[in-house]
Design an enzyme around this catalytic site. Structure first.
Site, mmCIF file in Angstrom:
data_model
loop_
_atom_site.group_PDB
_atom_site.id
_atom_site.type_symbol
_atom_site.label_atom_id
_atom_site.label_comp_id
_atom_site.label_asym_id
_atom_site.label_seq_id
_atom_site.Cartn_x
_atom_site.Cartn_y
_atom_site.Cartn_z
ATOM 1 N N GLY A 18 89.743 -11.334 64.380
ATOM 2 C CA GLY A 18 88.801 -11.254 65.510
ATOM 3 C C GLY A 18 89.457 -10.451 66.605
ATOM 4 N N PRO A 19 88.671 -9.984 67.570
ATOM 5 C CA PRO A 19 89.251 -9.127 68.607
ATOM 6 C C PRO A 19 90.285 -9.848 69.458
ATOM 7 C CG PRO A 19 86.996 -9.726 69.140
ATOM 8 C CD PRO A 19 87.241 -10.219 67.757
ATOM 9 N N SER A 20 91.151 -9.065 70.043
ATOM 10 C CA SER A 20 92.204 -9.619 70.899
ATOM 11 C C SER A 20 91.578 -10.401 72.049
ATOM 12 C CB SER A 20 93.047 -8.456 71.444
ATOM 13 O OG SER A 20 94.030 -8.946 72.300
ATOM 14 N N GLY A 21 92.026 -11.634 72.263
ATOM 15 C CA GLY A 21 91.555 -12.463 73.380
ATOM 16 C C GLY A 21 90.404 -13.379 73.020
ATOM 17 N N VAL A 22 89.956 -13.337 71.763
ATOM 18 C CA VAL A 22 88.789 -14.158 71.396
ATOM 19 C C VAL A 22 89.162 -15.641 71.262
ATOM 20 C CG1 VAL A 22 88.957 -13.948 68.852
ATOM 21 C CG2 VAL A 22 86.726 -14.130 69.937
ATOM 22 N N GLY A 23 90.438 -15.927 71.013
ATOM 23 C CA GLY A 23 90.868 -17.333 70.899
ATOM 24 C C GLY A 23 91.411 -17.707 69.538
ATOM 25 N N LYS A 24 91.788 -16.744 68.723
ATOM 26 C CA LYS A 24 92.326 -17.038 67.375
ATOM 27 C C LYS A 24 93.574 -17.907 67.484
ATOM 28 C CE LYS A 24 93.069 -12.679 66.496
ATOM 29 N NZ LYS A 24 92.628 -12.088 67.762
ATOM 30 N N ARG A 56 92.753 -2.576 74.229
ATOM 31 C CA ARG A 56 92.341 -3.702 73.384
ATOM 32 C C ARG A 56 90.818 -3.881 73.425
ATOM 33 N NH1 ARG A 56 96.707 -7.984 72.078
ATOM 34 N NH2 ARG A 56 98.541 -6.666 72.066
ATOM 35 N N ARG A 91 94.302 -14.265 80.601
ATOM 36 C CA ARG A 91 95.541 -14.608 79.900
ATOM 37 C C ARG A 91 96.745 -13.972 80.597
ATOM 38 N NH1 ARG A 91 96.004 -13.272 73.572
ATOM 39 N NH2 ARG A 91 96.497 -11.201 74.367
ATOM 40 N N ARG A 144 106.254 -11.152 74.558
ATOM 41 C CA ARG A 144 105.739 -11.610 75.853
ATOM 42 C C ARG A 144 106.645 -12.727 76.345
ATOM 43 N NH1 ARG A 144 100.009 -12.307 73.044
ATOM 44 N NH2 ARG A 144 99.308 -10.156 73.194
ATOM 45 N N ASN A 188 83.190 -18.253 69.158
ATOM 46 C CA ASN A 188 84.020 -19.138 69.987
ATOM 47 C C ASN A 188 83.476 -19.148 71.415
ATOM 48 O OD1 ASN A 188 85.967 -20.754 71.096
ATOM 49 N ND2 ASN A 188 87.578 -19.181 71.067
HETATM 50 N N1 LIG Z 1 86.381 -21.060 73.876
HETATM 51 C C1 LIG Z 1 87.152 -20.637 74.883
HETATM 52 N N2 LIG Z 1 86.686 -20.668 76.133
HETATM 53 C C2 LIG Z 1 87.437 -20.211 77.165
HETATM 54 N N3 LIG Z 1 88.676 -19.707 77.042
HETATM 55 C C3 LIG Z 1 89.193 -19.636 75.789
HETATM 56 C C4 LIG Z 1 88.465 -20.102 74.663
HETATM 57 N N4 LIG Z 1 89.218 -19.901 73.571
HETATM 58 C C5 LIG Z 1 90.377 -19.364 74.004
HETATM 59 N N5 LIG Z 1 90.369 -19.202 75.332
HETATM 60 C C6 LIG Z 1 91.418 -18.589 76.183
HETATM 61 O O1 LIG Z 1 91.325 -17.187 75.958
HETATM 62 C C7 LIG Z 1 92.633 -16.597 76.034
HETATM 63 C C8 LIG Z 1 92.871 -15.785 74.791
HETATM 64 O O2 LIG Z 1 93.032 -16.668 73.700
HETATM 65 P P1 LIG Z 1 94.082 -16.393 72.532
HETATM 66 O O3 LIG Z 1 95.370 -15.974 73.113
HETATM 67 O O4 LIG Z 1 94.049 -17.586 71.662
HETATM 68 O O5 LIG Z 1 93.366 -15.143 71.853
HETATM 69 P P2 LIG Z 1 93.754 -14.355 70.521
HETATM 70 O O6 LIG Z 1 92.495 -14.097 69.799
HETATM 71 O O7 LIG Z 1 94.802 -15.079 69.794
HETATM 72 O O8 LIG Z 1 94.326 -13.011 71.108
HETATM 73 P P3 LIG Z 1 95.349 -11.936 70.456
HETATM 74 O O9 LIG Z 1 94.689 -11.374 69.267
HETATM 75 O O10 LIG Z 1 95.533 -10.930 71.532
HETATM 76 O O11 LIG Z 1 96.619 -12.648 70.137
HETATM 77 C C9 LIG Z 1 93.624 -17.724 76.240
HETATM 78 O O12 LIG Z 1 93.984 -17.781 77.602
HETATM 79 C C10 LIG Z 1 92.837 -18.978 75.828
HETATM 80 O O13 LIG Z 1 93.257 -20.114 76.548
HETATM 81 N N1 LIG Z 2 97.249 -6.399 60.285
HETATM 82 C C1 LIG Z 2 97.944 -7.289 61.004
HETATM 83 N N2 LIG Z 2 97.525 -7.648 62.240
HETATM 84 C C2 LIG Z 2 98.243 -8.561 62.906
HETATM 85 C C3 LIG Z 2 99.393 -9.145 62.368
HETATM 86 N N3 LIG Z 2 99.893 -10.022 63.277
HETATM 87 C C4 LIG Z 2 99.073 -9.997 64.320
HETATM 88 N N4 LIG Z 2 98.072 -9.120 64.099
HETATM 89 C C5 LIG Z 2 96.936 -8.789 64.984
HETATM 90 O O1 LIG Z 2 97.385 -7.962 66.017
HETATM 91 C C6 LIG Z 2 96.526 -8.124 67.124
HETATM 92 C C7 LIG Z 2 97.329 -8.179 68.394
HETATM 93 O O2 LIG Z 2 98.162 -9.290 68.409
HETATM 94 P P1 LIG Z 2 99.011 -9.648 69.744
HETATM 95 O O3 LIG Z 2 99.879 -10.795 69.365
HETATM 96 O O4 LIG Z 2 99.773 -8.412 70.123
HETATM 97 O O5 LIG Z 2 97.997 -10.013 70.797
HETATM 98 C C8 LIG Z 2 95.710 -9.383 66.871
HETATM 99 O O6 LIG Z 2 94.408 -8.988 66.509
HETATM 100 C C9 LIG Z 2 96.363 -10.005 65.694
HETATM 101 O O7 LIG Z 2 95.446 -10.659 64.849
HETATM 102 C C10 LIG Z 2 99.791 -8.746 61.056
HETATM 103 O O8 LIG Z 2 100.797 -9.205 60.490
HETATM 104 N N5 LIG Z 2 99.054 -7.829 60.419
#
Ligand SMILES: Nc1ncnc2c1ncn2[C@@H]1O[C@H](COP(=O)(O)OP(=O)(O)OP(=O)(O)O)[C@@H](O)[C@H]1O
Ligand SMILES: Nc1nc2c(ncn2[C@@H]2O[C@H](COP(=O)(O)O)[C@@H](O)[C@H]2O)c(=O)[nH]1
Length: 379
Positions: A140-146, A277, A266, A173, A300
């Site tokens: 899923g896109p960066s910041g979506v909450g994975k 991103r 974040r 980070r 989410n």
């Molecule tokens: N359902 C939600 N509602 C509001 N805020 C949320 C929700 N889910 C996650 N967040 C917040 O959104 C921010 C981004 O979440 P998270 O770091 O889990 O995203 P990610 O998909 O893992 O991003 P990345 O791919 O960049 O690692 C965090 O600050 C988290 O607390």
């Molecule tokens: N193809 C891969 N994508 C990965 C891997 N580990 C993380 N990720 C994705 O990168 C972005 C950015 O992550 P961030 O930690 O810099 O915010 C995010 O979408 C991850 O899902 C990997 O091993 N392979």
């Protein structure tokens, strides 16, 4: 430790009728596969490739490209050829869960790698007694909450789930720990590791390299846990095309505005990185809808509701967080034995009344990962 390895005479040779003499050191063994003889070195030398190949027609020796994680030491072992494409190697005087290795010499993976690399290739694959749980791929896109959802799963079910720690060339980070959140790598080191076949998948994401090593997935599976992979859509596509049979989940934001809000709140990226991103998120959201790529799509919006949906997909409930896993029984293997193959069973012969058997009938997987589904029992 047993001295010279016991050989299974049908597969193993020391000299050839065409005049080429094969001189083996103690602990080395040789297995004939068609016109080639594979010599497996029972040496502790970490710089040794561990394998050399004699072309019986020309008498030439070749040092192949060796992929996979090689065993630490092979002093005292027995081997047998399987299906003309892999050699089963069992260590003497070892625990059954550490004893079984495969050297793939002509499987589909090896044929693909030979074409790609233009060299002779072999690959190690560790044998695993029992089966691994189906991995979970979350994209899923960066910041979506994975990451937030994954942390909730790991916290509630610590004995069920383990995280695949990716490699990345991006800078850590604040609060991110090497080996826990990522293996932070130099680009040239990671590129070299990719060339050496250490990764199941890799992709350039937001200007950095990210990749899942074979080892990252295997250590979680070896611990009997479900492996969770947090990877981008390109990585999910590669995994879909691989032998990794996973459940693929795509996580969407309720709106693009909300995604931007979360990414900014974040506070881990610079403005320039946030913009990059967000640009990439548009393409990822489109690709997330590619037919056949993801098994499930979650929105989410409310975090707790989304987490409940994820647990439903995985078929888990609160009562399962204390369920013990039942590891396979571990045997001690004798200091010396020979192997013989009867259909899909390998008999471990050491002159005792009890007959230990390695059953390969449910064998699956293989290089570049582990070979799973093996059973070992006493008749
Ligand atoms: N359902 C939600 N509602 C509001 N805020 C949320 C929700 N889910 C996650 N967040 C917040 O959104 C921010 C981004 O979440 P998270 O770091 O889990 O995203 P990610 O998909 O893992 O991003 P990345 O791919 O960049 O690692 C965090 O600050 C988290 O607390
Ligand atoms: N193809 C891969 N994508 C990965 C891997 N580990 C993380 N990720 C994705 O990168 C972005 C950015 O992550 P961030 O930690 O810099 O915010 C995010 O979408 C991850 O899902 C990997 O091993 N392979």
């Amino acid at each position: 430790m047993g001295k010279a390895p016991a050989f299974f005479v049908d597969d193993v040779q020391r000299s050839f009728s065409n005049g080429f003499d094969l001189k083996l050191k103690d602990f080395d063994s040789a297995v004939a596969v068609g016109n080639k003889t594979y010599v497996i070195c029972g040496t502790d030398d970490p710089t040794s490739s561990g394998v050399r190949i004699l072309n019986k027609l020309t008498g030439e020796w070749v040092i192949p490209t060796v992929l996979g994680t090689k065993p630490e030491s092979f002093k005292g072992h027995s081997c047998v050829l399987l299906n003309k494409d892999r050699i089963l190697i069992m260590k003497h005087n070892s625990k059954s869960n550490e004893s079984v290795w495969f050297l793939e010499v002509d499987t589909q993976f090896i044929r693909d790698q030979k074409k790609k690399l233009g060299t002779e290739v072999v690959s190690w694959s560790k044998g695993v007694i029992g089966n691994a749980k189906r991995p979970l791929v979350i994209s899923g896109p960066s910041g979506v909450g994975k990451g937030t959802l994954i942390n909730m799963l790991m916290k509630e079910f610590p004995s069920m789930f383990g995280f695949s720690v990716s490699h990345t060339t991006r800078a850590p980070r604040e609060k991110e720990q090497n080996g826990v959140h990522y293996h932070f790598s130099e680009r040239n080191v990671m590129e070299e590791d990719i060339r050496n076949g250490k990764f199941l998948e890799h992709a350039a994401v937001h200007g950095n390299l990210y990749g899942t090593s074979i080892e990252a997935v295997d250590v979680v599976a070896d611990a009997g846990k479900t492996c969770i992979l947090d990877i981008d859509v390109q990585g999910a596509r590669s995994m879909r095309a691989s032998s990794l049979e996973a459940t693929f989940v795509f996580v969407c934001p309720p709106s693009f505005e909300e995604l931007e809000k979360r990414l900014r709140a974040r506070g881990t990226e610079t403005e320039e990185q946030i913009e990059k991103r967000l640009r990439n998120a548009k393409a990822e959201l489109e690709q997330g809808r590619s037919p056949g790529l993801f098994d499930h799509v979650l929105v989410n919006n409310d975090l707790d509701a989304c987490y409940e949906q994820l647990k439903n997909i995985l078929g888990i409930s609160e009562s399962m967080n204390t369920v013990p896993t039942s590891p396979s029984k571990v045997f001690d293997l004798p200091v010396d034995f020979s192997l013989s193959k009867v259909n899909e069973k390998i008999l471990i012969n050491h002159g005792a009344a009890e007959q230990k058997v390695l059953d390969l009938s449910s064998m699956k997987g293989g290089a570049p990962g582990r070979t799973r589904g093996l059973e070992m029992y006493v008749l």
